[in-house]
Design a protein around this motif. Structure first.
Motif, PDB file in Angstrom:
ATOM      1  N   ALA A 182       0.840  -1.205   0.000  1.00  0.00           N
ATOM      2  CA  ALA A 182       0.000   0.000   0.000  1.00  0.00           C
ATOM      3  C   ALA A 182       0.870   1.249   0.000  1.00  0.00           C
ATOM      4  O   ALA A 182       0.574   2.232  -0.690  1.00  0.00           O
ATOM      5  CB  ALA A 182      -0.929  -0.010   1.208  1.00  0.00           C
ATOM      6  N   LYS A 183       1.961   1.224   0.759  1.00  0.00           N
ATOM      7  CA  LYS A 183       2.891   2.359   0.793  1.00  0.00           C
ATOM      8  C   LYS A 183       3.529   2.576  -0.572  1.00  0.00           C
ATOM      9  O   LYS A 183       3.658   3.712  -1.044  1.00  0.00           O
ATOM     10  CB  LYS A 183       3.972   2.116   1.843  1.00  0.00           C
ATOM     11  CG  LYS A 183       3.523   2.293   3.277  1.00  0.00           C
ATOM     12  CD  LYS A 183       4.695   2.086   4.236  1.00  0.00           C
ATOM     13  CE  LYS A 183       4.273   2.319   5.677  1.00  0.00           C
ATOM     14  NZ  LYS A 183       5.400   2.110   6.629  1.00  0.00           N
ATOM     15  N   ALA A 184       3.945   1.471  -1.191  1.00  0.00           N
ATOM     16  CA  ALA A 184       4.602   1.572  -2.497  1.00  0.00           C
ATOM     17  C   ALA A 184       3.664   2.151  -3.543  1.00  0.00           C
ATOM     18  O   ALA A 184       4.057   3.012  -4.346  1.00  0.00           O
ATOM     19  CB  ALA A 184       5.103   0.198  -2.931  1.00  0.00           C
TER      20      ALA A 184
ATOM     21  N   THR B 211      -0.284  12.508  -3.951  1.00  0.00           N
ATOM     22  CA  THR B 211       0.617  13.547  -3.473  1.00  0.00           C
ATOM     23  C   THR B 211       1.035  13.218  -2.045  1.00  0.00           C
ATOM     24  O   THR B 211       0.403  12.401  -1.366  1.00  0.00           O
ATOM     25  CB  THR B 211      -0.083  14.915  -3.508  1.00  0.00           C
ATOM     26  OG1 THR B 211      -1.256  14.854  -2.677  1.00  0.00           O
ATOM     27  CG2 THR B 211      -0.482  15.271  -4.929  1.00  0.00           C
ATOM     28  N   SER B 212       2.079  13.850  -1.580  1.00  0.00           N
ATOM     29  CA  SER B 212       2.633  13.531  -0.260  1.00  0.00           C
ATOM     30  C   SER B 212       1.618  13.732   0.862  1.00  0.00           C
ATOM     31  O   SER B 212       1.594  12.963   1.830  1.00  0.00           O
ATOM     32  CB  SER B 212       3.885  14.372   0.004  1.00  0.00           C
ATOM     33  OG  SER B 212       3.591  15.755  -0.121  1.00  0.00           O
TER      34      SER B 212
ATOM     35  N   LEU C 138      -3.537   8.914   4.045  1.00  0.00           N
ATOM     36  CA  LEU C 138      -4.965   8.617   3.942  1.00  0.00           C
ATOM     37  C   LEU C 138      -5.218   7.513   2.933  1.00  0.00           C
ATOM     38  O   LEU C 138      -6.010   6.588   3.185  1.00  0.00           O
ATOM     39  CB  LEU C 138      -5.741   9.876   3.555  1.00  0.00           C
ATOM     40  CG  LEU C 138      -7.257   9.693   3.325  1.00  0.00           C
ATOM     41  CD1 LEU C 138      -7.923   9.187   4.604  1.00  0.00           C
ATOM     42  CD2 LEU C 138      -7.883  11.002   2.860  1.00  0.00           C
ATOM     43  N   LEU C 139      -4.542   7.564   1.784  1.00  0.00           N
ATOM     44  CA  LEU C 139      -4.752   6.563   0.746  1.00  0.00           C
ATOM     45  C   LEU C 139      -4.250   5.194   1.202  1.00  0.00           C
ATOM     46  O   LEU C 139      -4.896   4.171   0.923  1.00  0.00           O
ATOM     47  CB  LEU C 139      -4.045   6.978  -0.541  1.00  0.00           C
ATOM     48  CG  LEU C 139      -4.241   6.040  -1.743  1.00  0.00           C
ATOM     49  CD1 LEU C 139      -5.718   5.893  -2.087  1.00  0.00           C
ATOM     50  CD2 LEU C 139      -3.458   6.544  -2.950  1.00  0.00           C
ATOM     51  N   ILE C 140      -3.136   5.156   1.913  1.00  0.00           N
ATOM     52  CA  ILE C 140      -2.601   3.891   2.428  1.00  0.00           C
ATOM     53  C   ILE C 140      -3.633   3.210   3.320  1.00  0.00           C
ATOM     54  O   ILE C 140      -3.917   2.016   3.185  1.00  0.00           O
ATOM     55  CB  ILE C 140      -1.285   4.121   3.201  1.00  0.00           C
ATOM     56  CG1 ILE C 140      -0.165   4.521   2.240  1.00  0.00           C
ATOM     57  CG2 ILE C 140      -0.881   2.868   3.975  1.00  0.00           C
ATOM     58  CD1 ILE C 140       1.102   4.983   2.933  1.00  0.00           C
ATOM     59  N   ASP C 141      -4.219   3.981   4.236  1.00  0.00           N
ATOM     60  CA  ASP C 141      -5.229   3.421   5.146  1.00  0.00           C
ATOM     61  C   ASP C 141      -6.451   2.934   4.384  1.00  0.00           C
ATOM     62  O   ASP C 141      -7.016   1.875   4.695  1.00  0.00           O
ATOM     63  CB  ASP C 141      -5.637   4.465   6.182  1.00  0.00           C
ATOM     64  CG  ASP C 141      -4.511   4.786   7.155  1.00  0.00           C
ATOM     65  OD1 ASP C 141      -3.603   3.932   7.298  1.00  0.00           O
ATOM     66  OD2 ASP C 141      -4.530   5.883   7.755  1.00  0.00           O
ATOM     67  N   ARG C 142      -6.865   3.682   3.373  1.00  0.00           N
ATOM     68  CA  ARG C 142      -8.059   3.296   2.612  1.00  0.00           C
ATOM     69  C   ARG C 142      -7.808   2.041   1.782  1.00  0.00           C
ATOM     70  O   ARG C 142      -8.708   1.202   1.629  1.00  0.00           O
ATOM     71  CB  ARG C 142      -8.501   4.453   1.721  1.00  0.00           C
ATOM     72  CG  ARG C 142      -8.976   5.675   2.499  1.00  0.00           C
ATOM     73  CD  ARG C 142      -9.403   6.801   1.587  1.00  0.00           C
ATOM     74  NE  ARG C 142     -10.616   6.468   0.844  1.00  0.00           N
ATOM     75  CZ  ARG C 142     -11.149   7.248  -0.096  1.00  0.00           C
ATOM     76  NH1 ARG C 142     -10.560   8.401  -0.399  1.00  0.00           N
ATOM     77  NH2 ARG C 142     -12.257   6.894  -0.706  1.00  0.00           N
TER      78      ARG C 142
ATOM     79  N   ARG D 176      -6.725  13.990 -10.400  1.00  0.00           N
ATOM     80  CA  ARG D 176      -5.981  14.553  -9.284  1.00  0.00           C
ATOM     81  C   ARG D 176      -5.890  13.589  -8.102  1.00  0.00           C
ATOM     82  O   ARG D 176      -4.955  13.651  -7.318  1.00  0.00           O
ATOM     83  CB  ARG D 176      -6.646  15.862  -8.830  1.00  0.00           C
ATOM     84  CG  ARG D 176      -6.603  16.966  -9.887  1.00  0.00           C
ATOM     85  CD  ARG D 176      -7.181  18.250  -9.343  1.00  0.00           C
ATOM     86  NE  ARG D 176      -6.466  18.730  -8.177  1.00  0.00           N
ATOM     87  CZ  ARG D 176      -6.837  19.791  -7.438  1.00  0.00           C
ATOM     88  NH1 ARG D 176      -7.939  20.459  -7.771  1.00  0.00           N
ATOM     89  NH2 ARG D 176      -6.130  20.170  -6.410  1.00  0.00           N
ATOM     90  N   LYS D 177      -6.874  12.713  -7.965  1.00  0.00           N
ATOM     91  CA  LYS D 177      -6.831  11.739  -6.870  1.00  0.00           C
ATOM     92  C   LYS D 177      -7.515  10.444  -7.303  1.00  0.00           C
ATOM     93  O   LYS D 177      -8.350  10.450  -8.232  1.00  0.00           O
ATOM     94  CB  LYS D 177      -7.500  12.294  -5.620  1.00  0.00           C
ATOM     95  CG  LYS D 177      -8.955  12.711  -5.795  1.00  0.00           C
ATOM     96  CD  LYS D 177      -9.487  13.296  -4.484  1.00  0.00           C
ATOM     97  CE  LYS D 177     -10.954  13.704  -4.621  1.00  0.00           C
ATOM     98  NZ  LYS D 177     -11.486  14.268  -3.369  1.00  0.00           N
ATOM     99  N   PRO D 178      -7.213   9.338  -6.653  1.00  0.00           N
ATOM    100  CA  PRO D 178      -7.794   8.038  -7.017  1.00  0.00           C
ATOM    101  C   PRO D 178      -9.319   8.037  -6.883  1.00  0.00           C
ATOM    102  O   PRO D 178      -9.882   8.684  -6.015  1.00  0.00           O
ATOM    103  CB  PRO D 178      -7.157   7.071  -6.015  1.00  0.00           C
ATOM    104  CG  PRO D 178      -5.889   7.746  -5.604  1.00  0.00           C
ATOM    105  CD  PRO D 178      -6.196   9.214  -5.605  1.00  0.00           C
TER     106      PRO D 178
END
Length: 219
Positions: free
Chosen positions: A179-181, A188-189, A194-198, A215-217
């Motif tokens: 998820a981190k990768a 974006t940083s 938030l994205l990792i947790d989701r 701009r975002k997933p």
């Protein structure tokens, strides 16, 4: 490697390659270079080891080729190559490597295209993740009219340079490390945590779609 290269070269020389017109010469049988290696009257230890590894592939029919030599890029119908019908890892890796290399070389023969004509979909791609050819093809295939789709369980299966060539991601639930990768590649940083947790908490059969133009997933 040198032993194999020389045997392959000798299989062509036997049929007149290097002297006559290539357009009028036949190609040797794929198995011929193995037979040349086996015909050595005094094989040393290295050759015996090599022949033992090749014999395993031969037992599974790896060197038996079809009568037709048509490139897969010439086909207008879907073609499925089942490399997982055997549980032999050596055979799977050898077959995946050879087929992928053949597709790569034929890609140049067909030349530059003005649109996408074919999609190469590689499931369980970790079977050939060590192939240095995968990142190279990912960076070059679009101008030859080919879309490359890779699917695998872990992002860490692939060389880091591959991700610079990816335009679209479909991300299912992943472990912390993966998820981190993936978040690092698509967010974006300030959005990463938030994205990792989701991604880690995502339900089955749900995914995030990430594209260069967004701009975002998008779930």
């Amino acid at each position: 490697g040198e032993r194999i290269r020389k045997a392959i070269k000798d299989s062509f020389v036997e049929l007149g390659w290097g002297e006559g017109d290539p357009a009028q010469l036949a190609e040797p049988e794929f198995l011929r270079w193995v037979e040349i290696l086996r015909s050595d009257p005094k094989p040393d230890r290295g050759l015996k080891t090599l022949l033992a590894r090749l014999e395993e592939l031969e037992d599974y029919g790896f060197f038996r080729t079809a009568e037709g030599q048509e490139s897969l890029w010439d086909s207008e119908q879907p073609v499925v190559l089942r490399i997982h019908s055997t549980q032999n890892d050596n055979l799977q890796q050898a077959f995946a490597s050879l087929v992928f290399y053949g597709l790569y070389k034929d890609m140049f023969r067909r030349g530059v295209q003005d649109r996408i004509t074919h999609a190469l979909i590689f499931d369980e791609a970790h079977r050939a993740a060590r192939l240095q050819l995968i990142p190279t093809m990912a960076k070059e295939c679009r101008k030859y009219g080919i879309s490359l789709v890779l699917a695998s369980q872990e992002a860490r299966d692939f060389h880091v340079s591959l991700f610079s060539a990816i335009a679209n991601y479909l991300i299912l639930r992943l472990t912390e490390a993966d998820a981190k990768a993936m978040a690092k590649n698509v967010a974006t940083s300030d959005q990463e945590r938030l994205l990792i947790d989701r991604i880690k908490q995502m339900d089955r059969f749900r995914a995030f779609y990430c594209s260069e133009g967004q701009r975002k997933p998008v779930p």
